[in-house]
Design an enzyme around this catalytic site. Sequence first.
Site, PDB file in Angstrom:
ATOM      1  N   HIS A   1      -4.813  -6.650   3.948  1.00 24.04           N
ATOM      2  CA  HIS A   1      -3.815  -5.156   3.867  1.00 24.04           C
ATOM      3  C   HIS A   1      -3.625  -5.325   5.523  1.00 24.04           C
ATOM      4  CE1 HIS A   1      -5.673  -2.652  -0.006  1.00 24.04           C
ATOM      5  NE2 HIS A   1      -6.562  -4.001   0.198  1.00 24.04           N
TER       6      HIS A   1
ATOM      7  N   CYS B   1      -1.881  -2.873   6.907  1.00 25.48           N
ATOM      8  CA  CYS B   1      -1.844  -1.670   7.470  1.00 25.48           C
ATOM      9  C   CYS B   1      -3.417  -1.744   7.646  1.00 25.48           C
ATOM     10  CB  CYS B   1      -1.539  -1.402   6.399  1.00 25.48           C
ATOM     11  SG  CYS B   1      -2.663  -0.449   5.703  1.00 25.48           S
TER      12      CYS B   1
ATOM     13  N   CYS C   1       1.006  -0.886  -0.063  1.00 18.61           N
ATOM     14  CA  CYS C   1      -0.053   0.066   0.121  1.00 18.61           C
ATOM     15  C   CYS C   1       1.198   1.270  -0.139  1.00 18.61           C
ATOM     16  CB  CYS C   1      -0.916   0.359   1.173  1.00 18.61           C
ATOM     17  SG  CYS C   1       0.155   0.724   2.739  1.00 18.61           S
ATOM     18  N   GLU C   2       0.443   2.583  -0.788  1.00 16.09           N
ATOM     19  CA  GLU C   2       1.496   3.123  -0.787  1.00 16.09           C
ATOM     20  C   GLU C   2       1.151   4.058   0.086  1.00 16.09           C
ATOM     21  OE1 GLU C   2      -0.413   5.248  -4.604  1.00 16.09           O
ATOM     22  OE2 GLU C   2      -1.306   6.161  -3.526  1.00 16.09           O
ATOM     23  N   HIS C   3       0.126   4.509   1.425  1.00 14.26           N
ATOM     24  CA  HIS C   3      -0.248   4.683   2.142  1.00 14.26           C
ATOM     25  C   HIS C   3       0.807   4.677   3.520  1.00 14.26           C
ATOM     26  CE1 HIS C   3      -3.676   5.051   0.182  1.00 14.26           C
ATOM     27  NE2 HIS C   3      -3.374   6.027  -0.192  1.00 14.26           N
ATOM     28  N   HIS C   4       1.393   3.452   3.739  1.00 11.27           N
ATOM     29  CA  HIS C   4       1.746   3.114   4.823  1.00 11.27           C
ATOM     30  C   HIS C   4       3.631   1.906   4.313  1.00 11.27           C
ATOM     31  CE1 HIS C   4      -1.746   3.093   6.417  1.00 11.27           C
ATOM     32  NE2 HIS C   4      -1.424   3.484   6.918  1.00 11.27           N
TER      33      HIS C   4
ATOM     34  N   GLN D   1      -5.445  -1.257  -3.704  1.00 12.12           N
ATOM     35  CA  GLN D   1      -6.107  -2.264  -5.014  1.00 12.12           C
ATOM     36  C   GLN D   1      -6.746  -1.239  -5.586  1.00 12.12           C
ATOM     37  OE1 GLN D   1      -7.492  -4.946  -2.017  1.00 12.12           O
ATOM     38  NE2 GLN D   1      -9.056  -5.843  -3.566  1.00 12.12           N
TER      39      GLN D   1
HETATM   40 ZN   LIG Z   1      -2.495   1.051   3.853  1.00 13.67          ZN
END
Ligand SMILES: [Zn+2]
Length: 216
Positions: A174, A176, A105-108, A146
């Site tokens: 996920h 995260c 995931c590009e956020h975490h 995703q």
């Molecule tokens: Zn994430």
Amino acid sequence: MWNIWASLDWPILIKKHIVSYNKSETYNEEITSALADHYSSAITLLGEDVTREGLQKTPQRIAKAMQYLTQGYHMDAKEILNSAKFREAYSEMVIVKDIELYSMCEHHLLPFFGKAHIAYIPNGWITGLSKLARVVDCYARRLQVQERMTHQILDIIQETLDPIGVAVVIEAKHLCMMMRGVSKQNSITTTSAFSGQFQAPETRAEFLKLITSDIH
Ligand SMILES: [Zn+2]
């Protein structure tokens, strides 16, 4: 009337891909060394002693692992599909289900992983079944969300093979969500995208029925 082509020989396709990758595994030395320096600082900032035995080579290992996990940036999905594009009069639904996928995931920068199911109805052109799996890798091995990945896979198949329709469903867990924050250990995120004939309720329903049933 519908044909399930691929669920049975999928483990063989997976194996082939991994073997061919290992043969050509190379890393850019400059990037590896710069990344390793940054990871060394990051580990120190997190409160660890980067000089202790177990961690000495860790920055170098992460640098290589991260390049491997983001190799999709150097892959061309269109080229992958075109490399095994054949003229064929077959015009029934082709389904490849349970394609393993591993992404981040590009956020975490934490992994998400699960399965992709792809179907298309050819309009004069087919592609090698293993190529559909490689297209999934091409987009999964990047920093992703995703939802976007689901559409990227659909769009490139639609654009390259010009089929009567494409369907993509991705189910993933996920880390995260599982390891931090809300700790929803068992939640699965499902995303889907449909084009052409798959926008018709009966075709879509047939596809969904086929990917959720166990056919062996
Ligand atoms: Zn994430």
